[in-house]
Design a protein around this motif. Sequence first.
Motif, PDB file in Angstrom:
ATOM      1  N   PHE A 105       0.837  -1.195   0.000  1.00 38.64           N
ATOM      2  CA  PHE A 105       0.000   0.000   0.000  1.00 38.64           C
ATOM      3  C   PHE A 105       0.874   1.249   0.000  1.00 38.64           C
ATOM      4  N   ILE A 106       0.636   2.127  -0.961  1.00 37.69           N
ATOM      5  CA  ILE A 106       1.221   3.464  -0.948  1.00 37.69           C
ATOM      6  C   ILE A 106       0.112   4.411  -0.496  1.00 37.69           C
ATOM      7  N   LEU A 107       0.266   4.984   0.684  1.00 41.44           N
ATOM      8  CA  LEU A 107      -0.747   5.844   1.287  1.00 41.44           C
ATOM      9  C   LEU A 107      -0.291   7.294   1.212  1.00 41.44           C
ATOM     10  N   ALA A 108      -1.194   8.182   0.833  1.00 39.74           N
ATOM     11  CA  ALA A 108      -0.877   9.602   0.805  1.00 39.74           C
ATOM     12  C   ALA A 108      -1.212  10.229   2.155  1.00 39.74           C
ATOM     13  N   GLU A 109      -0.342  11.087   2.596  1.00 37.56           N
ATOM     14  CA  GLU A 109      -0.627  11.885   3.787  1.00 37.56           C
ATOM     15  C   GLU A 109      -1.976  12.586   3.597  1.00 37.56           C
ATOM     16  N   GLY A 110      -2.844  12.466   4.590  1.00 38.15           N
ATOM     17  CA  GLY A 110      -4.162  13.080   4.502  1.00 38.15           C
ATOM     18  C   GLY A 110      -5.276  12.127   4.123  1.00 38.15           C
ATOM     19  N   LEU A 111      -4.954  10.918   3.674  1.00 45.48           N
ATOM     20  CA  LEU A 111      -5.989   9.933   3.368  1.00 45.48           C
ATOM     21  C   LEU A 111      -6.824   9.661   4.613  1.00 45.48           C
ATOM     22  N   GLU A 112      -8.135   9.664   4.469  1.00 45.43           N
ATOM     23  CA  GLU A 112      -9.000   9.392   5.612  1.00 45.43           C
ATOM     24  C   GLU A 112      -8.846   7.936   6.042  1.00 45.43           C
ATOM     25  N   LEU A 113      -8.683   7.752   7.354  1.00 40.74           N
ATOM     26  CA  LEU A 113      -8.583   6.385   7.872  1.00 40.74           C
ATOM     27  C   LEU A 113      -9.858   5.598   7.587  1.00 40.74           C
ATOM     28  N   ALA A 114     -11.003   6.256   7.593  1.00 36.61           N
ATOM     29  CA  ALA A 114     -12.259   5.563   7.312  1.00 36.61           C
ATOM     30  C   ALA A 114     -12.262   4.994   5.903  1.00 36.61           C
ATOM     31  N   THR A 115     -11.716   5.739   4.946  1.00 35.90           N
ATOM     32  CA  THR A 115     -11.618   5.240   3.567  1.00 35.90           C
ATOM     33  C   THR A 115     -10.702   4.029   3.510  1.00 35.90           C
ATOM     34  N   LEU A 116      -9.549   4.116   4.170  1.00 38.80           N
ATOM     35  CA  LEU A 116      -8.613   2.995   4.184  1.00 38.80           C
ATOM     36  C   LEU A 116      -9.257   1.763   4.804  1.00 38.80           C
ATOM     37  N   ARG A 117      -9.986   1.937   5.899  1.00 39.52           N
ATOM     38  CA  ARG A 117     -10.642   0.796   6.541  1.00 39.52           C
ATOM     39  C   ARG A 117     -11.645   0.140   5.596  1.00 39.52           C
ATOM     40  N   ARG A 118     -12.411   0.951   4.875  1.00 42.34           N
ATOM     41  CA  ARG A 118     -13.397   0.376   3.945  1.00 42.34           C
ATOM     42  C   ARG A 118     -12.709  -0.410   2.825  1.00 42.34           C
ATOM     43  N   VAL A 119     -11.636   0.146   2.294  1.00 38.00           N
ATOM     44  CA  VAL A 119     -10.911  -0.535   1.220  1.00 38.00           C
ATOM     45  C   VAL A 119     -10.325  -1.850   1.706  1.00 38.00           C
ATOM     46  N   VAL A 120      -9.702  -1.827   2.883  1.00 38.36           N
ATOM     47  CA  VAL A 120      -9.099  -3.041   3.417  1.00 38.36           C
ATOM     48  C   VAL A 120     -10.169  -4.081   3.735  1.00 38.36           C
ATOM     49  N   ALA A 121     -11.321  -3.639   4.251  1.00 40.13           N
ATOM     50  CA  ALA A 121     -12.420  -4.575   4.512  1.00 40.13           C
ATOM     51  C   ALA A 121     -12.916  -5.202   3.209  1.00 40.13           C
ATOM     52  N   SER A 122     -12.973  -4.401   2.132  1.00 38.11           N
ATOM     53  CA  SER A 122     -13.378  -4.941   0.833  1.00 38.11           C
ATOM     54  C   SER A 122     -12.397  -5.992   0.345  1.00 38.11           C
ATOM     55  N   MET A 123     -11.114  -5.716   0.524  1.00 35.03           N
ATOM     56  CA  MET A 123     -10.098  -6.677   0.118  1.00 35.03           C
ATOM     57  C   MET A 123     -10.255  -7.988   0.878  1.00 35.03           C
ATOM     58  N   ALA A 124     -10.461  -7.882   2.185  1.00 37.40           N
ATOM     59  CA  ALA A 124     -10.585  -9.083   3.003  1.00 37.40           C
ATOM     60  C   ALA A 124     -11.806  -9.903   2.593  1.00 37.40           C
TER      61      ALA A 124
END
Length: 355
Positions: free
Chosen positions: A110-129
């Motif tokens: 994962f390449i994460l940009a400074e400022g990315l909302e943690l809620a967005t990241l959680r949703r994406v990771v949950a989708s992957m799982a």
Amino acid sequence: MNTAGRITGIGQGGHITLAHGGGGTAMRALIDDVFLQAFGNDPAVAQEDQARFPLSRFTAEGDRLAFTTDAFVVEPLEFPGGDIGTLAVCGTVNDLAVGGARPVALSAAFILAEGLELATLRRVVASMAACARAAGVRIVTGDTKVVPRGACDGLFITTTGIGTLPAGCDISIAGGRVGDVVIVNGTLGDHGAAILCARGDLALDTAIESDCAALNGLTQALLDAVPDVRAMRDATRGGVAGVLTELAEASGVTVRIEEDRLPIRPDVAGLCELLGLDPLYLANEGKLVAVVPAEAAERALAAMHAHPLGRNAAVIGTLAEIPASGRRGDVRLVNRLGGQRVVTMPMGEQLPRIC
């Protein structure tokens, strides 16, 4: 995903900061609280810098290892029918599956940009799982990096997959033979159309959703019914046109497809007509092109129709000899009036950042 200890509690809100990529407690908390919880990895095992598998797992299922990698930079990150996480899992699973392999495990960087909302990241990771569970694979190792604000658009993901290839399975884009038939498993161009509408530039009110799906269940059902499938390829960037031109070139044949047989949703067809796009070139993320012997076409269709991802499967054409006036790699579309046009290799993407 390596971590030196179990540190939780980064919270549900907030944003990614540069500290989350610094190798210290913030990064360890991110890995533990977001990635390990979603992917179900044992924290003790995750302290290692690599995933470990017994060789017996692979030798029991095949005589070769299949290996693939892909990067995903879609914009927007979330769209009707999926998000960058589902793309990352499905895209890599499908690259294995269309070669006849049975996917086993994935890595994810994962390449994460400074400022990315943690809620967005959680949703994406949950989708992957969720997608990995549905496909019967595990995400077993990976990495995270954080870049300064503006260096990337929120989130990029690179996934690598391994799978087992059964003995005697030799599916190849060069395997087509004169007389074979070409089958697709459903409607074309859905993903490209969904991404275009999701960007909001056109102010269109449509219900087009991406076709993003893991195809390994469908490919296994097809191979069980027709072990001598000649070729398979998922029709992502470049669409079906890109796959067919590669097939014609590699197999030394002319591919003839019939316009009336192409399964295209009316709303996708309407969007393409409005914007001057060709659905044959639009990206798909849950569609494949399969080439089978003509005598096996009915068995192939029956197997695909019995699977949820193949209900709209259709024979769209045949492989023919190269005519005296033709050239290697020709794909010809026969229209409703009997006229023909040459379908060429895409010169570039109709839509950038679609996967």
